[in-house]
Motif scaffolding. Sequence first.
Motif, PDB file in Angstrom:
ATOM      1  N   MET A   1       0.879  -1.160  -0.257  1.00  0.00           N
ATOM      2  CA  MET A   1      -0.250   0.581   0.242  1.00  0.00           C
ATOM      3  C   MET A   1       1.146   0.985  -0.028  1.00  0.00           C
ATOM      4  O   MET A   1       0.846   2.256  -0.872  1.00  0.00           O
ATOM      5  N   LYS A   2       1.958   1.065   1.072  1.00  0.00           N
ATOM      6  CA  LYS A   2       2.718   2.451   0.647  1.00  0.00           C
ATOM      7  C   LYS A   2       3.236   3.040  -0.319  1.00  0.00           C
ATOM      8  O   LYS A   2       3.179   3.835  -1.011  1.00  0.00           O
ATOM      9  N   LYS A   3       3.629   1.832  -0.942  1.00  0.00           N
ATOM     10  CA  LYS A   3       4.181   1.220  -2.254  1.00  0.00           C
ATOM     11  C   LYS A   3       3.912   2.184  -3.078  1.00  0.00           C
ATOM     12  O   LYS A   3       3.833   3.148  -4.147  1.00  0.00           O
ATOM     13  N   LEU A   4       1.990   1.641  -3.450  1.00  0.00           N
ATOM     14  CA  LEU A   4       1.366   3.043  -4.410  1.00  0.00           C
ATOM     15  C   LEU A   4       1.034   3.947  -4.206  1.00  0.00           C
ATOM     16  O   LEU A   4       1.053   4.518  -5.088  1.00  0.00           O
ATOM     17  N   LEU A   5       1.131   4.329  -2.571  1.00  0.00           N
ATOM     18  CA  LEU A   5       0.985   5.745  -2.345  1.00  0.00           C
ATOM     19  C   LEU A   5       1.730   6.953  -3.296  1.00  0.00           C
ATOM     20  O   LEU A   5       2.003   7.761  -3.631  1.00  0.00           O
ATOM     21  N   TYR A   6       3.444   6.002  -2.312  1.00  0.00           N
ATOM     22  CA  TYR A   6       4.253   6.608  -3.449  1.00  0.00           C
ATOM     23  C   TYR A   6       4.514   6.685  -5.022  1.00  0.00           C
ATOM     24  O   TYR A   6       5.319   7.972  -5.201  1.00  0.00           O
ATOM     25  N   LEU A   7       4.258   5.587  -5.585  1.00  0.00           N
ATOM     26  CA  LEU A   7       4.020   5.795  -6.746  1.00  0.00           C
ATOM     27  C   LEU A   7       2.891   6.694  -7.090  1.00  0.00           C
ATOM     28  O   LEU A   7       3.483   7.720  -8.668  1.00  0.00           O
ATOM     29  N   ALA A   8       1.995   6.712  -6.947  1.00  0.00           N
ATOM     30  CA  ALA A   8       0.904   7.482  -7.014  1.00  0.00           C
ATOM     31  C   ALA A   8       1.531   9.046  -6.477  1.00  0.00           C
ATOM     32  O   ALA A   8       1.267   9.466  -8.034  1.00  0.00           O
ATOM     33  N   PHE A   9       1.584   9.704  -5.693  1.00  0.00           N
ATOM     34  CA  PHE A   9       2.499  11.017  -5.727  1.00  0.00           C
ATOM     35  C   PHE A   9       2.995  11.581  -6.826  1.00  0.00           C
ATOM     36  O   PHE A   9       3.286  11.958  -6.949  1.00  0.00           O
ATOM     37  N   SER A  10       4.324  10.263  -6.542  1.00  0.00           N
ATOM     38  CA  SER A  10       5.139  11.122  -7.771  1.00  0.00           C
ATOM     39  C   SER A  10       4.722  11.038  -9.313  1.00  0.00           C
ATOM     40  O   SER A  10       5.241  11.802  -9.891  1.00  0.00           O
ATOM     41  N   LEU A  11       3.412  10.243  -9.693  1.00  0.00           N
ATOM     42  CA  LEU A  11       2.989  10.272 -11.009  1.00  0.00           C
ATOM     43  C   LEU A  11       2.454  11.886 -10.842  1.00  0.00           C
ATOM     44  O   LEU A  11       2.896  12.391 -11.768  1.00  0.00           O
ATOM     45  N   THR A  12       1.952  12.048  -9.855  1.00  0.00           N
ATOM     46  CA  THR A  12       1.078  13.140  -9.792  1.00  0.00           C
ATOM     47  C   THR A  12       2.627  14.188 -10.249  1.00  0.00           C
ATOM     48  O   THR A  12       1.722  15.375 -10.392  1.00  0.00           O
ATOM     49  N   MET A  13       3.390  14.286  -9.365  1.00  0.00           N
ATOM     50  CA  MET A  13       3.959  15.115  -9.328  1.00  0.00           C
ATOM     51  C   MET A  13       4.452  15.620 -10.730  1.00  0.00           C
ATOM     52  O   MET A  13       5.105  16.578 -11.388  1.00  0.00           O
ATOM     53  N   LEU A  14       5.097  14.762 -11.228  1.00  0.00           N
ATOM     54  CA  LEU A  14       5.379  14.666 -12.809  1.00  0.00           C
ATOM     55  C   LEU A  14       4.623  14.973 -13.475  1.00  0.00           C
ATOM     56  O   LEU A  14       4.716  15.764 -14.397  1.00  0.00           O
ATOM     57  N   LEU A  15       3.238  14.265 -13.543  1.00  0.00           N
ATOM     58  CA  LEU A  15       2.337  15.207 -14.875  1.00  0.00           C
ATOM     59  C   LEU A  15       1.974  16.393 -14.317  1.00  0.00           C
ATOM     60  O   LEU A  15       1.361  17.276 -15.337  1.00  0.00           O
ATOM     61  N   THR A  16       2.069  16.944 -12.935  1.00  0.00           N
ATOM     62  CA  THR A  16       1.267  18.286 -12.945  1.00  0.00           C
ATOM     63  C   THR A  16       2.317  19.131 -12.833  1.00  0.00           C
ATOM     64  O   THR A  16       2.828  20.288 -12.034  1.00  0.00           O
ATOM     65  N   SER A  17       4.116  18.821 -13.665  1.00  0.00           N
ATOM     66  CA  SER A  17       5.013  20.069 -13.381  1.00  0.00           C
ATOM     67  C   SER A  17       5.090  21.374 -14.099  1.00  0.00           C
ATOM     68  O   SER A  17       4.083  21.578 -15.010  1.00  0.00           O
ATOM     69  N   VAL A  18       5.078  22.242 -13.431  1.00  0.00           N
ATOM     70  CA  VAL A  18       4.873  23.594 -14.208  1.00  0.00           C
ATOM     71  C   VAL A  18       6.781  24.077 -14.251  1.00  0.00           C
ATOM     72  O   VAL A  18       7.334  23.730 -14.083  1.00  0.00           O
ATOM     73  N   GLY A  19       7.105  24.125 -16.239  1.00  0.00           N
ATOM     74  CA  GLY A  19       7.898  25.129 -16.335  1.00  0.00           C
ATOM     75  C   GLY A  19       8.447  26.147 -15.033  1.00  0.00           C
ATOM     76  O   GLY A  19       7.778  26.772 -15.886  1.00  0.00           O
ATOM     77  N   ALA A  20       9.459  26.137 -15.489  1.00  0.00           N
ATOM     78  CA  ALA A  20      10.139  27.530 -15.110  1.00  0.00           C
ATOM     79  C   ALA A  20      11.217  27.403 -15.347  1.00  0.00           C
ATOM     80  O   ALA A  20      11.626  26.937 -16.509  1.00  0.00           O
ATOM     81  N   MET A  21      12.034  28.529 -16.330  1.00  0.00           N
ATOM     82  CA  MET A  21      13.175  28.875 -17.101  1.00  0.00           C
ATOM     83  C   MET A  21      14.492  29.508 -15.746  1.00  0.00           C
ATOM     84  O   MET A  21      14.070  30.639 -15.391  1.00  0.00           O
TER      85      MET A  21
END
Length: 99
Positions: A1-21
């Motif tokens: 369960m903990k791995k699934l939560l970590y994976l979901a959090f990582s995926l969310t962070m990856l997909l919602t990244s905002v570009g910074a210059m």
Amino acid sequence: MKKLLYLAFSLTMLLTSVGAMAKTENVSLTPKQEQRLAEITQRVEEIKAMNKSNLSREEKKSLRSELVEMKKESKALSGGVYLSVTAIIIVLLVLILIL
């Protein structure tokens, strides 16, 4: 369960990244590039000063597309390194883990 939560959090962070210059400060432009950048700046000032209330919808659309193209070109001329917020967070986490 903990791995699934970590994976979901990582995926969310990856997909919602905002570009910074992150700009590099020592950007040396050739005289031709400086001249083109000055032309772009002058054209943008002309468009800002323009009375747009008398323009048709197509003319406004063409002005907008011209501004977008000039913005892309000026960013390409001035250089820079693009980093996403997620990439910055990952780098910080890796540094914390290493140290």
